[in-house]
Write an enzyme that holds these catalytic residues in place. Structure first.
Site, mmCIF file in Angstrom:
data_model
loop_
_atom_site.group_PDB
_atom_site.id
_atom_site.type_symbol
_atom_site.label_atom_id
_atom_site.label_comp_id
_atom_site.label_asym_id
_atom_site.label_seq_id
_atom_site.Cartn_x
_atom_site.Cartn_y
_atom_site.Cartn_z
ATOM 1 N N MET A 30 47.984 16.945 -5.593
ATOM 2 C CA MET A 30 47.458 17.371 -6.897
ATOM 3 C C MET A 30 46.143 18.146 -6.712
ATOM 4 O O MET A 30 45.373 18.298 -7.666
ATOM 5 C CB MET A 30 47.269 16.166 -7.810
ATOM 6 N N GLY A 31 45.880 18.597 -5.480
ATOM 7 C CA GLY A 31 44.679 19.406 -5.249
ATOM 8 C C GLY A 31 43.434 18.557 -5.125
ATOM 9 O O GLY A 31 43.512 17.347 -4.900
ATOM 10 N N ALA A 32 42.258 19.232 -5.271
ATOM 11 C CA ALA A 32 40.968 18.592 -4.967
ATOM 12 C C ALA A 32 41.088 17.971 -3.573
ATOM 13 O O ALA A 32 40.872 16.780 -3.368
ATOM 14 C CB ALA A 32 40.580 17.558 -6.016
ATOM 15 N N HIS A 37 44.346 14.559 2.747
ATOM 16 C CA HIS A 37 45.452 15.506 2.523
ATOM 17 C C HIS A 37 45.711 16.332 3.790
ATOM 18 O O HIS A 37 46.853 16.550 4.185
ATOM 19 C CB HIS A 37 45.110 16.479 1.386
ATOM 20 N N GLN A 61 52.759 12.301 -14.946
ATOM 21 C CA GLN A 61 52.487 11.034 -14.253
ATOM 22 C C GLN A 61 51.172 10.396 -14.687
ATOM 23 O O GLN A 61 50.804 9.344 -14.182
ATOM 24 C CB GLN A 61 52.547 11.209 -12.739
ATOM 25 N N GLN A 153 54.106 4.227 -4.118
ATOM 26 C CA GLN A 153 54.693 5.554 -4.329
ATOM 27 C C GLN A 153 55.646 5.915 -3.192
ATOM 28 O O GLN A 153 56.707 6.498 -3.427
ATOM 29 C CB GLN A 153 53.564 6.588 -4.431
HETATM 30 P P1 AMP Z 1 47.220 13.224 -4.462
HETATM 31 O O1 AMP Z 1 46.710 14.624 -4.397
HETATM 32 O O2 AMP Z 1 46.168 12.207 -4.740
HETATM 33 O O3 AMP Z 1 48.450 13.101 -5.320
HETATM 34 O O4 AMP Z 1 47.704 12.890 -2.987
HETATM 35 C C1 AMP Z 1 48.642 13.700 -2.323
HETATM 36 C C2 AMP Z 1 49.109 12.983 -1.092
HETATM 37 O O5 AMP Z 1 48.009 12.731 -0.244
HETATM 38 C C3 AMP Z 1 49.738 11.616 -1.412
HETATM 39 O O6 AMP Z 1 50.868 11.419 -0.596
HETATM 40 C C4 AMP Z 1 48.628 10.663 -1.077
HETATM 41 O O7 AMP Z 1 49.085 9.383 -0.721
HETATM 42 C C5 AMP Z 1 47.989 11.358 0.103
HETATM 43 N N1 AMP Z 1 46.623 10.869 0.288
HETATM 44 C C6 AMP Z 1 45.660 10.756 -0.664
HETATM 45 N N2 AMP Z 1 44.552 10.204 -0.136
HETATM 46 C C7 AMP Z 1 44.821 9.961 1.166
HETATM 47 C C8 AMP Z 1 44.077 9.388 2.238
HETATM 48 N N3 AMP Z 1 42.840 8.934 2.064
HETATM 49 N N4 AMP Z 1 44.672 9.312 3.452
HETATM 50 C C9 AMP Z 1 45.933 9.767 3.635
HETATM 51 N N5 AMP Z 1 46.690 10.308 2.665
HETATM 52 C C10 AMP Z 1 46.143 10.411 1.450
#
Ligand code: AMP
Length: 277
Positions: A30-32, A37, A61, A153
């Protein structure tokens, strides 16, 4: 790095790559973006994939409208980070492109979408399954990479590919942490400096609770987490539970399991954070 916003364009590109025998790895986000990531991108690359990262803040979501509105959006920084990580393709579709038709599908994951995050964020996993299914149908990658920070998830996505009879290999990747142990998260930037310090105590809380599970059992660990959170006015505990890692079924409070995952969700101020150990 190639950047696509239109489904037809990225599909034309991927078809050509697929026809020349290229393996495709997909990292939905979802960026940021942060190094958590990027660690998923690295993992996709290490497996020899042409790597696609998507950035899409999926409205379906979010159960809380203000959470969606305040979700950080940093497209230029994200694109620079991906470029520096040698990501091959960035896919940034708009909401119209992703969801041209009205209506929401209804998924059934049995008990798995009704516990933990599912119980505290109504409709969350339905939205996750909707967007992941849509991405999988558009991109048909060989592998897709998800972080185990969002542990439930990963199980939902594994159940989804089973329901879709899809051959996509779902790869679960380790949690990347800040130097003080806080799990990296896009939401961390929303914390005030004082809240950020408090958030840094979450992994210590989890580590102490783990010790207590081994010595005294789950009930003691749960009491410890509850009382510690109650003593910090900025924290509101959503849940702390100790579950079987394969099924996420809760262990009884009287048990002292050796094979378990502890999962926590809490608010620090207005910001909801999750972690697991
Ligand atoms: P999000 O942008 O928060 O939806 O995360 C995108 C993907 O990055 C998801 O599969 C998250 O589980 C993974 N993710 C987010 N934070 C971390 C982290 N600290 N370490 C590893 N993977 C991460």
């Amino acid at each position: 790095m190639l950047i696509y916003t239109k489904i037809a364009d990225i599909q034309a590109f991927l078809n050509a790559k697929r026809n020349s025998g290229q393996q495709i790895g997909f990292v939905p986000t979802m960026g940021a973006l942060h190094q958590g990531h990027i660690s998923l991108i690295k993992q996709a690359q290490q497996q020899g994939n042409l790597t696609i990262c998507s950035i899409f803040v999926n409205p379906t979501q979010f159960n809380d409208k203000s959470d969606l509105e305040r979700y950080p959006r940093t497209p230029e920084k994200d694109s620079a980070l991906l470029e520096a990580a040698n990501c091959d393709v960035l896919f940034m579709p708009g909401v119209e492109e992703m969801y041209p038709k009205e209506g929401k599908p209804n998924f059934d994951f049995g008990y798995l979408d009704k516990i933990l995050e599912g119980a505290h964020r109504q409709g969350h996993f339905n939205g996750v399954a909707q967007v992941v299914k849509r991405f999988f149908e558009i991109l048909t990658p060989h592998q897709a990479f998800f972080g185990s920070k969002d542990y439930q998830q990963v199980l939902i996505v594994k159940a989804l590919v089973k329901q879709m009879s899809s051959p996509i290999d779902i790869v679960s990747c380790p949690i990347l942490r800040e130097p003080d142990g806080l799990a990296m998260s896009s939401r961390n930037v929303l914390l005030s400096p004082a809240e950020r310090l408090i958030a840094g105590t979450i992994p210590k809380l989890m580590a102490e609770a783990k010790k207590r599970i081994h010595i005294y059992g789950i009930a003691n660990a749960k009491d410890y987490v509850k009382q510690t959170c109650e003593a910090i006015p900025q924290i509101k505990l959503d849940y702390y539970d100790v579950c079987h890692p394969d099924t996420l079924i809760s262990y009884a409070d009287t048990e002292k399991p050796d094979y378990a995952i502890a999962l926590i969700a809490l608010f620090v101020g207005k910001i909801r954070l999750i972690d697991n150990l």
